[in-house]
Scaffold this motif. Structure first.
Motif, PDB file in Angstrom:
ATOM      1  N   CYS A  43      33.098  31.016  35.234  1.00  0.00           N
ATOM      2  CA  CYS A  43      34.061  31.842  34.499  1.00  0.00           C
ATOM      3  C   CYS A  43      33.340  32.606  33.393  1.00  0.00           C
ATOM      4  O   CYS A  43      33.665  32.491  32.215  1.00  0.00           O
ATOM      5  CB  CYS A  43      35.176  30.960  33.946  1.00  0.00           C
ATOM      6  SG  CYS A  43      36.704  31.860  33.715  1.00  0.00           S
TER       7      CYS A  43
ATOM      8  N   CYS B   7      36.833  30.763  38.171  1.00  0.00           N
ATOM      9  CA  CYS B   7      38.161  30.892  37.551  1.00  0.00           C
ATOM     10  C   CYS B   7      39.229  31.303  38.555  1.00  0.00           C
ATOM     11  O   CYS B   7      40.371  30.851  38.463  1.00  0.00           O
ATOM     12  CB  CYS B   7      38.117  31.824  36.346  1.00  0.00           C
ATOM     13  SG  CYS B   7      37.118  33.272  36.562  1.00  0.00           S
ATOM     14  N   VAL B   8      38.870  32.105  39.533  1.00  0.00           N
ATOM     15  CA  VAL B   8      39.869  32.493  40.533  1.00  0.00           C
ATOM     16  C   VAL B   8      40.241  31.284  41.405  1.00  0.00           C
ATOM     17  O   VAL B   8      41.414  31.036  41.695  1.00  0.00           O
ATOM     18  CB  VAL B   8      39.349  33.675  41.381  1.00  0.00           C
ATOM     19  CG1 VAL B   8      40.205  33.889  42.616  1.00  0.00           C
ATOM     20  CG2 VAL B   8      39.314  34.941  40.527  1.00  0.00           C
TER      21      VAL B   8
ATOM     22  N   TYR C  84      41.408  39.507  36.879  1.00  0.00           N
ATOM     23  CA  TYR C  84      40.122  38.837  36.649  1.00  0.00           C
ATOM     24  C   TYR C  84      38.966  39.835  36.608  1.00  0.00           C
ATOM     25  O   TYR C  84      37.815  39.474  36.854  1.00  0.00           O
ATOM     26  CB  TYR C  84      39.840  37.765  37.706  1.00  0.00           C
ATOM     27  CG  TYR C  84      40.874  36.675  37.751  1.00  0.00           C
ATOM     28  CD1 TYR C  84      40.775  35.573  36.908  1.00  0.00           C
ATOM     29  CD2 TYR C  84      41.944  36.748  38.641  1.00  0.00           C
ATOM     30  CE1 TYR C  84      41.734  34.568  36.948  1.00  0.00           C
ATOM     31  CE2 TYR C  84      42.901  35.756  38.686  1.00  0.00           C
ATOM     32  CZ  TYR C  84      42.795  34.669  37.841  1.00  0.00           C
ATOM     33  OH  TYR C  84      43.734  33.685  37.880  1.00  0.00           O
TER      34      TYR C  84
ATOM     35  N   LYS D 234      36.112  38.873  34.530  1.00  0.00           N
ATOM     36  CA  LYS D 234      35.461  37.592  34.824  1.00  0.00           C
ATOM     37  C   LYS D 234      34.446  37.743  35.957  1.00  0.00           C
ATOM     38  O   LYS D 234      34.651  38.499  36.911  1.00  0.00           O
ATOM     39  CB  LYS D 234      36.501  36.541  35.252  1.00  0.00           C
ATOM     40  CG  LYS D 234      37.554  36.245  34.213  1.00  0.00           C
ATOM     41  CD  LYS D 234      36.986  35.458  33.046  1.00  0.00           C
ATOM     42  CE  LYS D 234      38.071  35.093  32.050  1.00  0.00           C
ATOM     43  NZ  LYS D 234      37.645  35.327  30.655  1.00  0.00           N
TER      44      LYS D 234
ATOM     45  N   TRP E 159      37.834  40.765  43.304  1.00  0.00           N
ATOM     46  CA  TRP E 159      37.704  39.367  43.705  1.00  0.00           C
ATOM     47  C   TRP E 159      38.309  39.198  45.091  1.00  0.00           C
ATOM     48  O   TRP E 159      39.392  39.733  45.362  1.00  0.00           O
ATOM     49  CB  TRP E 159      38.451  38.447  42.734  1.00  0.00           C
ATOM     50  CG  TRP E 159      37.711  38.176  41.472  1.00  0.00           C
ATOM     51  CD1 TRP E 159      37.742  38.921  40.339  1.00  0.00           C
ATOM     52  CD2 TRP E 159      36.841  37.069  41.215  1.00  0.00           C
ATOM     53  NE1 TRP E 159      36.931  38.349  39.386  1.00  0.00           N
ATOM     54  CE2 TRP E 159      36.372  37.206  39.890  1.00  0.00           C
ATOM     55  CE3 TRP E 159      36.402  35.974  41.960  1.00  0.00           C
ATOM     56  CZ2 TRP E 159      35.489  36.297  39.305  1.00  0.00           C
ATOM     57  CZ3 TRP E 159      35.534  35.067  41.380  1.00  0.00           C
ATOM     58  CH2 TRP E 159      35.077  35.228  40.076  1.00  0.00           C
TER      59      TRP E 159
END
Lengths: 191, 559
Positions: free
Chosen positions: A179, B183-184, B345, B348, B411
């Motif tokens: 992240c 994070c995804v 995102y 990110k 993403w």
């Protein structure tokens, strides 16, 4: 096993979902026609392909272009060693056809066009190639310009210049951050 | 001790063979490990491990010459320029496909432990009980409690990173710290959990990568070049892990270029006396004798050795008295995928190349769920940002196009199913006496197919995968049922299964052959059912347990 099964997807995404020359990779059992034993690229062909590549991915303020990454030599190796015979033929004839397109469009050999003229020509060829890929029957061969563009992208971004200057390459990251913050303009990872 | 006499012979040096050698050596036995291929020395022989992608003439891809020389390997990702040397030659080692079976082999010291995907999962009582409950094939002769301590043991030594989840269908283990979901993936995991009321889970893959110090091993550096060999010894392989432990005892002899052609059997003592070896380089034949023999040549090759052994007593080979030798061939069926892209995102990204992904453990036919097929499947996948291999809507040529491609794209997330294949008696390996390999040895014929149960499962695999991604908010979800040909899972199993009854199984509950109690089979051929989890960790645990049993039986003079 995860990574191993992703290997194909990454490259096949380039234009049209197929790696030209490696159909067997995707279809499993299709017998491959043997490569031409007589295929020969001249030095002129390589210079010509350098210019095609440089037009697709030119030198910019942030990184050298495809010519600096010796894209013509890369295309020669890949077409000679990795393409099936009929794809080799399309590719080699494509060099001549591209030059004919230049003459028709601007009345000059491709090598004599200005950078802007080259770009304009390749934009129109790219559109024609895309139409061809979208409308062709399953199993039919790709357009020569699809091949040239695919090889240019592949060859450039996997070259040392492409991977380390146009993109970012860290040989041994040493850690993983899932992240990490990203700001627009930062380069993508080469791998 | 005569030169060709040892306490134990281990045939094969891959994941299970390496474990057998380590355990037997550490218990004081003089061991010879026989490997049909060449030697590969740890680090020194990882010649491509630190090369940049540009240092490969064809940037890693296959040439037409390679395609011609590898008619089987070309069918999937293994045919590539970077580690071609570690895949067996299809031309030297042909086999017969009665039905298409993609057999991808690694013939060198370390075997496929150098090449494996490193996903490491336990199988639990849901799996051990399934055959008996459903009346399929035969019952496993053990239960989870019998193998649990051995899973603990091998995990601690091999180094398995993972998270404890408390799921009955996927028992927790003795884990090193887990790798991290990005994070995804974390967000998709949370949405799946919420949507399915906590009954489906997306977790970080449990993988044989060292994430905290283990003696003699380096910590994972997130290079994701594992299959070129790891200079840090950070993933489990024979070379990084079991071989140095075995060598350290001073009890190991390693003999590469040694094709074991048969187990020698004495009908008076009803025991094996040794093995016959064909030297792959010189074509000379040698005999090695030992009190105990471990067969770890990989499922199909172990079966081939047995079929060539003791044929004067059993025409179909050693272990064939049950009629099950060579039968019940299993793999995991792959090729069903679902994917899409994820909004947002944009701020990110990730750092480092994680040689691992997420895992969605089995959820079908569990806890009251009932489908029109038996067993189930898991998914493995990952989320990442698009690379340069994408279209840019506004540009197709030139500086703007290039600059756009130098930045990461959207993403995306994708995953593929790993489904259980039932043990079918008619899915089998036999000897093809009409065809020979480079050394004049008869080859195997493989006759294996997916059946209705697997084909029905694949429908769920596709719709469930797409539905889960859609439920998690993934955009433009697409799915396809690709190539599920057996073999492509590279998880061959079952052709010398364990059981409770010598009439219906080849091995007893200790992996001992019913027909020759000093022969142990601990590669994938012992599997009574396949479960849907990646099986290598299970081979490690059963091997360590069998080695312990063998040494204890030797001490009791029972072998």
């Amino acid at each position: 096993m995860i990574n191993r099964r992703d290997a194909l997807t990454r490259v096949s995404l380039i234009l049209g979902g197929t790696i030209i020359g490696a159909e067997a990779f995707l279809t499993g059992c299709k017998p491959a026609a043997p490569a031409l034993s007589t295929i020969e690229f001249t030095d002129n062909n390589v210079s010509f392909l350098d210019e095609v590549g440089e037009t697709i991915l030119p030198t910019t303020a942030s990184s050298p272009g495809a010519k600096a990454a010796e894209i013509g030599a890369f295309m020669k190796i890949m077409v000679t060693d990795c393409y099936e015979a009929d794809d080799q033929k399309i590719f080699l004839e494509g060099i001549g056809q591209l030059n004919e397109e230049a003459k028709t469009a601007a009345g000059k050999d491709f090598m004599l066009l200005s950078a802007e003229e080259k770009k304009e020509l390749l934009i129109s060829l790219d559109a024609a190639a895309k139409t061809h890929e979208e409308s062709k029957e399953e199993g039919a061969k790709s357009h020569y310009f699809t091949m040239m563009k695919q090889l240019t992208l592949w060859g450039y971004f996997s070259s040392e210049i492409g991977a380390t200057q146009a993109l970012r390459y860290v040989e041994t990251p040493g850690r993983y951050d899932g992240c990490a913050p990203y700001e627009k303009g930062q380069k993508a990872w080469a791998l | 001790m005569a030169e060709n006499e040892f306490d134990a012979i281990v045939v094969g040096s891959g994941i299970s063979g390496g474990w057998a050698a380590k355990e037997l050596c550490e218990k004081g036995l003089k061991v010879i490990m026989l490997e049909r291929g060449k030697n590969v020395e740890h680090v020194k022989d990882y010649v491509n491990a630190i090369k940049g992608p540009w240092e490969f003439a064809h940037r890693g891809t296959r040439t037409q010459k390679m395609i011609e020389e590898y008619p089987v390997l070309k069918r999937d990702y293994p045919l590539n320029e970077k580690n071609l040397d570690w895949w067996a030659s299809d031309k030297d080692c042909p086999y017969t496909e009665i039905k298409r079976f993609d057999w991808f082999r690694g013939y060198q010291v370390g075997g496929r432990s150098l090449l494996w995907g490193r996903q490491s999962y336990r199988i639990g009582d849901i799996d051990f009980e399934a055959n008996a409950k459903e009346g399929i094939a035969v019952d496993w002769p053990i239960r989870y409690k019998d193998i649990k301590p051995w899973y603990d043991y091998v995990e601690r030594f091999a180094g398995i990173s993972g998270s404890k989840e408390g799921l009955p269908q996927l028992p927790d283990g003795e884990f090193l710290p887990p790798m991290e979901l990005n994070c995804v993936e974390k967000d998709v995991a949370a949405r799946i959990k919420k949507h399915y009321g906590g009954s489906r889970h997306l977790i970080i893959g449990r993988a044989a990568h060292v994430t905290a110090p283990i003696e003699g091993r380096g910590i994972c550096q997130y290079r994701n070049k594992c299959w070129l060999g790891c200079p840090f010894g950070a993933y489990f392989s024979t070379q990084s892990s079991t071989l140095p432990a075995a060598v350290k005892t001073g009890n190991l002899t390693l003999r590469p270029h040694s094709i074991v052609t048969q187990v020698l059997y004495d009908k008076d003592t009803k025991k094996a006396t040794g093995v016959e070896v064909l030297d792959a380089e010189t074509n000379q034949t040698y005999v090695y004798k030992a009190k105990v023999i471990f067969l770890n040549a990989s499922t199909i090759n172990t079966t081939w050795i047995l079929m060539n052994s003791a044929t004067d007593i059993w025409p179909e080979g050693l272990g064939s008295s049950s009629g099950e030798l060579g039968h019940n061939l299993m793999d995991h069926h792959l090729g069903v995928r679902a994917s899409g892209w994820v909004e947002g995102y944009e701020d990110k990204y990730y750092f480092g190349r994680r040689a691992n992904g997420f895992y969605i453990p089995r959820f079908r036919n569990l806890f009251g769920d009932k489908r029109n097929y038996l067993r189930g499947f898991g998914y493995q996948g990952r989320a990442s940002r698009e690379s340069w291999s994408r279209e840019i809507a506004e540009y197709s040529i030139g500086a703007e196009f290039k600059e756009a491609l130098t930045e990461p794209g959207r993403w995306t997330i994708g995953m593929g199913g790993f489904g259980e294949i039932l043990p079918y008696h008619e899915n089998k390996v036999t000897l093809d006496k009409t065809k020979t390999d480079k050394w004049g040895l008869n080859v195997v014929a493989i006759d294996c197919e997916l059946k209705e149960n697997e084909l029905n499962m694949r429908k769920d695999m596709l719709t469930d995968g797409m539905e889960m991604l859609e439920a998690a908010g993934v955009k433009d979800v697409s799915g396809y049922d690709g190539d599920g040909t057996p073999g492509r899972g590279i998880h061959e199993m079952g052709t010398a299964r364990m059981g409770r009854d010598p009439k219906t199984s080849v091995l007893n509950k200790w992996n001992q052959m019913w027909d020759a109690k000093n022969v142990y089979v601990t590669d994938g051929s012992f599997m009574t059912s396949a479960a849907c989890q990646n099986p290598s960790l299970t081979y490690m645990a059963f091997t360590a347990r069998a080695a312990d049993h063998a040494v204890s039986e030797l001490k009791k003079m029972n072998l």
